[in-house]
Design an enzyme around this catalytic site. Sequence first.
Site, PDB file in Angstrom:
ATOM      1  N   CYS A 100       0.842  -1.194   0.000  1.00  0.00           N
ATOM      2  CA  CYS A 100       0.000   0.000   0.000  1.00  0.00           C
ATOM      3  C   CYS A 100       0.882   1.250   0.000  1.00  0.00           C
ATOM      4  O   CYS A 100       1.633   1.458  -0.946  1.00  0.00           O
ATOM      5  CB  CYS A 100      -0.985  -0.035   1.171  1.00  0.00           C
ATOM      6  SG  CYS A 100      -2.349   1.149   0.986  1.00  0.00           S
ATOM      7  N   HIS A 103      -3.703  -5.026  -0.343  1.00  0.00           N
ATOM      8  CA  HIS A 103      -3.302  -5.552   0.959  1.00  0.00           C
ATOM      9  C   HIS A 103      -3.310  -7.087   0.928  1.00  0.00           C
ATOM     10  O   HIS A 103      -4.372  -7.698   1.041  1.00  0.00           O
ATOM     11  CB  HIS A 103      -4.257  -5.060   2.044  1.00  0.00           C
ATOM     12  CG  HIS A 103      -4.089  -3.617   2.382  1.00  0.00           C
ATOM     13  ND1 HIS A 103      -3.234  -3.174   3.364  1.00  0.00           N
ATOM     14  CD2 HIS A 103      -4.659  -2.503   1.859  1.00  0.00           C
ATOM     15  CE1 HIS A 103      -3.278  -1.864   3.438  1.00  0.00           C
ATOM     16  NE2 HIS A 103      -4.140  -1.423   2.529  1.00  0.00           N
ATOM     17  N   GLU A 106      -2.450  -9.078   3.227  1.00  0.00           N
ATOM     18  CA  GLU A 106      -2.914  -9.593   4.527  1.00  0.00           C
ATOM     19  C   GLU A 106      -4.433  -9.582   4.650  1.00  0.00           C
ATOM     20  O   GLU A 106      -4.987 -10.198   5.564  1.00  0.00           O
ATOM     21  CB  GLU A 106      -2.275  -8.789   5.663  1.00  0.00           C
ATOM     22  CG  GLU A 106      -2.825  -7.399   5.887  1.00  0.00           C
ATOM     23  CD  GLU A 106      -2.281  -6.331   4.961  1.00  0.00           C
ATOM     24  OE1 GLU A 106      -2.563  -5.144   5.206  1.00  0.00           O
ATOM     25  OE2 GLU A 106      -1.580  -6.668   3.975  1.00  0.00           O
TER      26      GLU A 106
END
Length: 214
Positions: free
Chosen positions: A86, A194, A196
């Site tokens: 990001c 992202h 994650e």
Amino acid sequence: MNVVVVDYGAGNLKSAVKALAAAGKTSSLEIIATADPERVRRADRIVLPGVGAFADCKRGLEAQPGLLEALRDAVIDKARPFLGICVGMQLMATLGIEYGEHPGLDWIKGRVERLTPNDPALKIPQIGWNDLQVTQGTGMHPIFSGLPAAPHAYFVHSYHFVAARESDVLARIDYGGPVTAAVGRGNLVGVQFHPEKSQTVGLRLLENFLNWRP
């Protein structure tokens, strides 16, 4: 393997560490979140997360004594594998255009500019899932190995990376026009989305990063 997630007060550290641990699948993997320059220098792999404004994140890095120098030493001089996530990806650019002009790390030439979709119905920031269009100009990058066609990834951003060299763009999305989703060169790779938060796709990408040999 020793993986450092850089802690400079501007990232979702717990989620990144947890996702990397899940992707690593081995007890020999050590993952720490730290701003300690010596730990960064000794790391086998380095992850730079980031949430918020470009300038704030850059100031956060600069505020940690010796951290920028350690990053340059490990990533640029020693060519350790590096992943920016990001705003961590955006900081790899030459310049960020957000509430003024702010210098980035200048590791991959380009500018970070505000999203300007050609469809007025599309909201800024972009929040949600989008299909990655992985570029094939010089062959698919190993970071995308084993992913399905047009893999889904989760985005939260108002600005995007406009690369100076087409060869540095690894993937795009369509959000009212083409938007860079990943950049890379040598031992450097960055993703606007992202991992994650991107479920199976994100975990596979992180696993690829941990196994990557630039």
